[in-house]
Design an enzyme around this catalytic site. Structure first.
Site, PDB file in Angstrom:
ATOM      1  N   ARG A 264      66.733 -18.545 -57.412  1.00 46.35           N
ATOM      2  CA  ARG A 264      66.156 -17.623 -58.385  1.00 46.35           C
ATOM      3  C   ARG A 264      67.079 -17.564 -59.597  1.00 46.35           C
ATOM      4  O   ARG A 264      68.183 -17.031 -59.525  1.00 46.35           O
ATOM      5  CB  ARG A 264      65.989 -16.239 -57.752  1.00 46.35           C
TER       6      ARG A 264
ATOM      7  N   HIS B 272      66.678 -10.234 -59.856  1.00 46.93           N
ATOM      8  CA  HIS B 272      65.673  -9.932 -58.829  1.00 46.93           C
ATOM      9  C   HIS B 272      64.429  -9.332 -59.473  1.00 46.93           C
ATOM     10  O   HIS B 272      63.306  -9.763 -59.216  1.00 46.93           O
ATOM     11  CB  HIS B 272      66.263  -8.960 -57.798  1.00 46.93           C
TER      12      HIS B 272
ATOM     13  N   TYR C 259      76.710  -9.549 -58.294  1.00 45.20           N
ATOM     14  CA  TYR C 259      76.821 -10.173 -56.976  1.00 45.20           C
ATOM     15  C   TYR C 259      76.822 -11.704 -56.997  1.00 45.20           C
ATOM     16  O   TYR C 259      76.919 -12.331 -55.949  1.00 45.20           O
ATOM     17  CB  TYR C 259      75.700  -9.667 -56.051  1.00 45.20           C
TER      18      TYR C 259
END
Length: 368
Positions: free
Chosen positions: A265, A269, A278
């Site tokens: 990805r 998100h 992260y």
């Protein structure tokens, strides 16, 4: 069962040791493992056109979110090879069970993009007709759509319909109990269903290493008697080849099949996420070098299957598509408060009728 027969039975369920690949990240062809055939040139050219359209749709939807026209949008940039191949592997009579991140797949299936974005805009739970499109509503709760897919697949089998169900799921969803129940249920019933994992490395912010200790998520099918495979999810040629084989396996009466696609990805998100907390930018750049769209374009051009005119035509079509989407999204939604009571019960309860009448009276008073 003899030890030899048992060994053969187990081996038949195992995925390849390394992901199936037809095309390298820089667009060079490689010899795939035995048993897989390259899709037709025509299907690859069509896949490219749809990937260009899907990438532009994703970019436009992301922009609409920033403009406040969408409440939320989960981007799938970088996962187009998975979503387009998943749709191309299905026939019109087959069913697709998507997640909230699979809007590009729905557009590729031919659903009006305004209807696709209805959920993310906050209009309705689903903006299209699932029965007419054979696409289930986009599922936000993780993995619940896998059980729905098995139920539909079993219904198709019982009716002797020549149909297959394909359930899209993310890597995070494979940690949910519903996913494991669905695998077991499908295997016992020999339901014609394909479980398609888009392993994009993160369940929101949780990396794959914190989710599973399995050598690959594809191995999760073995314990339930479901044959599995893993594939390079940024190589559309490989993904389409593997999914065509998986769908044929299910359609021919051999039961379910599990496919794990290794992809990434590229964006956050959702628009509410900060991925820099992260993951490292160098990791993103490494995956950007394996971009599925540029990989397919390079491969097709090397085989003289794609010209400059074809590339420009695809881009022009995508820009026209994006302009139409902007126009449609700029129109304000006509809100009817009475819709709150539609489709709650087949036969409305007395309490619901009372509440409906109360709202109707208050609405009428406010208009006056």
């Amino acid at each position: 069962m003899s030890v030899k027969a048992l060994r053969q039975a187990v081996d038949s369920l195992l995925p390849s040791l390394s992901p199936v690949r037809f095309v390298t990240p820089d667009g060079r062809p490689v010899k795939p493992p035995p048993g897989y055939e390259a899709p037709s040139d025509e299907s690859l050219r069509e896949a490219y056109r749809r990937m260009v359209l899907g990438r532009r749709f994703d970019t436009q939807a992301t922009a609409l979110t920033k403009q406040g026209r969408l409440a939320v949008y989960p981007s799938s940039r970088g996962q187009e090879a998975c979503q387009i191949a998943g749709v191309l592997a299905l026939r019109d009579q087959d069913w697709l069970f998507p997640t909230y991140r699979d809007s590009v797949a729905l557009v590729s299936r031919g659903i009006d993009p305004l209807e696709v974005l209805t959920l993310l805009r906050g209009g309705w739970h689903c903006g299209y007709d699932p029965a007419a499109t054979r696409v289930a509503p986009q599922c936000t709760p993780l993995a619940t759509q896998t059980i729905h897919a098995v139920g539909m697949a079993d219904a198709l089998r019982r009716r002797d319909e020549d149909g297959v169900a394909m359930a899209f799921i993310g890597d995070g969803g494979t940690s949910e109990g519903d996913f494991h129940e669905a695998l077991n249920y499908a295997a016992v019933l020999k339901a014609p269903v394909v479980f398609f994992i888009q392993n994009n490395r993160y369940a929101i912010s949780v990396p794959l290493a914190r989710q599973s200790a399995a050598p690959a998520l594809a191995y999760k099918g073995v314990g339930y008697g479901v044959p599995s495979e893993q594939v390079d999810g940024n190589d559309l040629v490989a993904v389409l080849s593997v999914l065509l084989a998986a769908v044929e396996h299910a359609r021919s009466g051999k039961g379910p099949f599990l496919v794990e696609a290794h992809t990434y990805r590229m964006e956050a998100h959702t628009n509410a996420d900060d991925p820099t907390r992260y993951r490292d930018r160098r990791e993103v750049e490494e995956w950007e070098s394996a971009d599925p769209l540029s990989r397919l374009e390079t491969y097709l051009r090397s085989r003289s299957l794609l010209t400059e005119e074809d590339i420009e035509a695809a881009k022009e079509e995508a820009e026209t598509f994006a302009a139409q989407l902007r126009t449609g999204m700029n129109a304000d939604i006509e809100v009817d408060p009475m819709e709150l009571f539609d489709h709650v019960f087949a036969e409305p309860t007395p309490q619901l009728l009372e509440q409906r009448a109360q709202l109707a009276a208050e609405s009428l008073f406010q208009k006056d």
